[in-house]
Scaffold this motif. Sequence first.
Motif, short mmCIF file in Angstrom:
data_model
loop_
_atom_site.label_atom_id
_atom_site.label_comp_id
_atom_site.label_asym_id
_atom_site.label_seq_id
_atom_site.Cartn_x
_atom_site.Cartn_y
_atom_site.Cartn_z
N ILE A 102 -7.25 15.73 -16.27
CA ILE A 102 -7.60 16.53 -17.46
C ILE A 102 -9.08 16.34 -17.79
CG2 ILE A 102 -7.18 16.78 -19.95
CD1 ILE A 102 -4.24 16.02 -19.38
N ALA A 103 -9.58 15.11 -17.57
CA ALA A 103 -11.00 14.84 -17.83
C ALA A 103 -11.89 15.71 -16.95
CB ALA A 103 -11.29 13.35 -17.61
N PHE B 57 -12.56 11.61 -21.93
CA PHE B 57 -12.04 12.03 -23.23
C PHE B 57 -11.03 10.99 -23.66
CE2 PHE B 57 -7.66 13.45 -22.57
CZ PHE B 57 -7.60 13.56 -21.19
N VAL C 220 -5.44 0.40 -4.30
CA VAL C 220 -5.22 -0.14 -2.97
C VAL C 220 -5.99 0.67 -1.94
CG1 VAL C 220 -3.50 -0.62 -1.24
CG2 VAL C 220 -3.03 -1.09 -3.64
N THR C 221 -6.04 1.98 -2.16
CA THR C 221 -6.78 2.82 -1.22
C THR C 221 -8.25 2.42 -1.23
OG1 THR C 221 -5.27 4.52 -1.82
CG2 THR C 221 -7.20 5.21 -0.58
N SER D 124 -2.04 3.33 -6.39
CA SER D 124 -2.40 3.88 -5.09
C SER D 124 -3.91 3.89 -4.96
CB SER D 124 -1.90 5.30 -4.96
OG SER D 124 -0.86 5.52 -5.85
N ARG D 125 -4.54 4.28 -6.02
CA ARG D 125 -5.98 4.40 -5.96
C ARG D 125 -6.61 3.05 -5.70
NH1 ARG D 125 -10.59 4.64 -10.42
NH2 ARG D 125 -12.23 4.49 -8.88
N GLU E 210 0.80 -1.21 0.00
CA GLU E 210 0.00 0.00 0.00
C GLU E 210 0.84 1.26 0.00
OE1 GLU E 210 -3.27 0.44 2.68
OE2 GLU E 210 -3.57 -1.72 2.73
N PRO E 211 1.26 1.71 -1.18
CA PRO E 211 1.93 3.00 -1.21
C PRO E 211 0.92 4.06 -0.78
CG PRO E 211 1.54 2.20 -3.43
CD PRO E 211 1.09 1.13 -2.50
N GLN E 212 1.39 5.09 -0.11
CA GLN E 212 0.48 6.14 0.32
C GLN E 212 -0.19 6.76 -0.90
OE1 GLN E 212 -0.51 7.41 3.44
NE2 GLN E 212 0.25 5.35 3.86
N PRO E 213 -1.51 6.89 -0.86
CA PRO E 213 -2.16 7.53 -2.01
C PRO E 213 -1.71 9.00 -2.08
CG PRO E 213 -3.73 7.13 -0.24
CD PRO E 213 -2.46 6.51 0.18
N PRO E 214 -1.52 9.48 -3.31
CA PRO E 214 -1.10 10.87 -3.44
C PRO E 214 -2.16 11.78 -2.81
CG PRO E 214 -1.34 9.85 -5.59
CD PRO E 214 -1.80 8.86 -4.58
N GLU F 165 -12.09 11.69 -8.95
CA GLU F 165 -13.52 11.57 -8.77
C GLU F 165 -14.03 12.54 -7.70
OE1 GLU F 165 -16.45 7.77 -8.23
OE2 GLU F 165 -14.44 7.47 -9.09
N SER G 245 -4.39 11.95 -16.96
CA SER G 245 -5.51 12.10 -17.89
C SER G 245 -6.85 12.18 -17.15
CB SER G 245 -5.52 10.94 -18.88
OG SER G 245 -5.77 9.72 -18.21
N ALA G 246 -6.94 11.53 -15.99
CA ALA G 246 -8.18 11.60 -15.21
C ALA G 246 -8.41 13.03 -14.73
CB ALA G 246 -8.11 10.64 -14.02
N PHE H 46 1.35 17.37 -10.14
CA PHE H 46 1.14 16.34 -11.16
C PHE H 46 -0.34 16.27 -11.52
CE2 PHE H 46 -0.03 11.96 -12.24
CZ PHE H 46 0.84 11.70 -13.28
N ASP I 8 -4.68 12.72 -9.70
CA ASP I 8 -4.65 11.56 -10.60
C ASP I 8 -5.94 10.77 -10.43
OD1 ASP I 8 -4.45 10.12 -8.27
OD2 ASP I 8 -2.33 9.60 -8.54
N SER I 9 -5.98 9.56 -11.00
CA SER I 9 -7.25 8.83 -11.00
C SER I 9 -7.69 8.42 -9.60
CB SER I 9 -7.14 7.60 -11.91
OG SER I 9 -5.98 6.88 -11.59
N SER I 10 -6.76 8.51 -8.60
CA SER I 10 -7.17 8.13 -7.25
C SER I 10 -8.02 9.21 -6.59
CB SER I 10 -5.93 7.84 -6.38
OG SER I 10 -5.27 9.04 -6.06
N SER J 54 -9.27 8.35 -21.17
CA SER J 54 -8.87 8.86 -19.86
C SER J 54 -9.43 7.98 -18.76
CB SER J 54 -9.38 10.29 -19.68
OG SER J 54 -10.80 10.30 -19.64
N GLY J 55 -8.69 7.94 -17.65
CA GLY J 55 -9.12 7.14 -16.52
C GLY J 55 -8.72 5.70 -16.66
N GLU K 256 -1.11 16.25 -5.80
CA GLU K 256 -1.08 15.50 -7.06
C GLU K 256 -2.52 15.11 -7.43
OE1 GLU K 256 1.66 12.27 -6.89
OE2 GLU K 256 3.32 13.55 -6.24
#
Lengths: 108, 567
Positions: free
Chosen positions: A69-70, B440, B6-7, B3-4, A5-9, A37, A66-67, A63, A32-34, B394-395, A30
């Motif tokens: 940017i969406a 996208f 696992v989180t 990370s996502r 389990e790397p720490q989520p950004p 949402e 693409s998530a 950072f 990202d996709s994590s 994306s995603g 950062e």
Amino acid sequence: MAELEPQPPTLQINIQLDPAGTQVVILSGELDSSNAESLQEQVASIPPQPTRRLIFDLTDLRFMDSAGIAVLISAAANAGSVSLRNPSPIIRRVLEATGLSSVFPIEP
Amino acid sequence: MSSRAVTARATDPRYDAGSERAAAEGEASLARPERSLSRWRPSWVAVAALLTGLIVTGALALTSAAVYNRNERRLLNLRVRELSLVLAATAPSIQTPLASAAELADATAGNAQKFRAFMAPYVGPGRQFSSVSLWPLGTSQLAPSTVLGSAPVLASMPERAEQFFTHSTRPGVLNLTSFLGSPHPALGFDFSVPGRADGFAVYAENPLPANRRSTLEKNSAFSDLNYALYLGRSHRTSDVLVTSLKRLPIKGRQALDIVPFGTGVLTIVVSPNGSLGGAFFEHLPWIIAFVGLLVSLAAALMTDRLVSRRQRAEQLAGVLDRVAAENREMYTEQRSIAQTLQHALLPERLPEFDGLDVGARYVPAASGIDVGGDWYDVVAAGDGQVLVMIGDVSGHGLRAATTMASLRHAALAYAAQDSDPASVLGQLSDFVNSAPHDYFATMLCALVDVGAHRLTVASAGHIPPLLIDGADGQFVEFDANVPIGVARKSPYLQSTVSVRPNTTLIAFTDGLVERRGEVLDIGLARLQEAATNMVLPLEDLLIKLANRLASEDHHDDTAIVGIRWQS
């Protein structure tokens, strides 16, 4: 466990109304996709503004994938226009490569 | 993205409940032995701690007891010496009045009146002697001429008197005799002036208590002792003169001394009546034993608790490790399901074309359970042309993968109608924008004219492909169009480039070059270097690029497509 389990950004989101009546979404960390949402939800909850504009302040964003940017793209589709404030060279280059520089004007 | 994934698992309530239950079960099974005493088994470390504590305690207590005993013995020896000195000092106080009376009798030829007058203060109840008598010596019938106080026992035993005065006594010293076996036990003292066979002997007698018991006064200097005084060098019970004890012989710790007394000796035996050195030192070994026992027990209990706590922690760690292993398994399984799906959505095998080598690689991310939305296609486009398409939704996850599938099939359908790259992108963009969506996709279309050595490229926000001509690699330059799914104000633009024979085109998704915290151009330069520093067959080049990527900890799925003009 640790290697699994790397720490989520982390991403801090701060939404403010600037004096000109424009909502400013200040991001740091950062994106990202994590966490895209949760940003998407918060941006969607911003009430529609008469200015039909949204500013993303990216000064402290290290950072964006693409998530992320969406999220910007869907915010632009909903709000009318989205401008970016102070994106890092890394993010600026990604926007340029994806042909999105013209979609998201950069604020001084 | 790892990370996502696992989180998400870590915050999944079902997952958490499960792991907590597992942990709780582990804990319960560990806690159980402590609940019932009958099942409680101390750890061997605790037993060792207890034994060590007891041994140390025992050693300390024994040492303390030994020191105490030595001190007591030493003190008792000192006390018996003191007592014997006091006893010895009484001999002169007995001898002096008897000697003076003997001198007086000699000088007055046994004058009874003078003798009486002189001895009267010494005789009577509460005084020094109970009976004093004057015995003329040198007569055939030995009998006292004058008697003060009670009648001497000796006078009632003529033979004994004869024997005593004729053979046992020595003139000039205090002589001792005793009637220990008689109904009236008594102790007798005799003194006669030396040098006169027909002189006088002064004889004093004191009765001994019937049971020989005489306790010392409470405030006496020797009240801390029990004693027994014996006549002669003996400590037989029959020889006892007086004792403070009901029962003889003296038992336990004792000390003995011989006291010279007149012509004879007395033997004194003492034992302590309690502790001579003080009660504290007497009890010290017990105090040490008791405190040591408590400390040992406490240490053992604490050790046991620490040991069981450690065991519990170890077992808990074991439970956690198991949960982690299960977690890893599930995670691997889930990822492999997603990968299976992904592979099912990608072309199983690329078609073959005249004059053109084609190849592709799909490299899953090094970690994470979510698959990406990367895809590629290489299809014939008629007139000796080949259409290369590569895209990235994306995603991540199932949604990206299914979106990718629909985009891929739509693109194939549009390409079948019109293989012009800008047209494919435009129609796909209109198709996506016709309905609300929250994604996208970047996409690259390259129409390859094999015979004409010409390439027409259009990009919807996609990273430019690399053109390799021998050792020279250049990224294709073109107008940047917005990605599919982004509202556009202008039509997609495309560029046409002519290439030299044996040129290679490498199209790829951003996972190949994008790294966190690094500007895109660095990744592009790295790819350029890796792809051109050695001329390799296309398949080997693709393997090299894929392996290079796999050796890094890349977090994104990556698709790579390569084509090479065979001439």
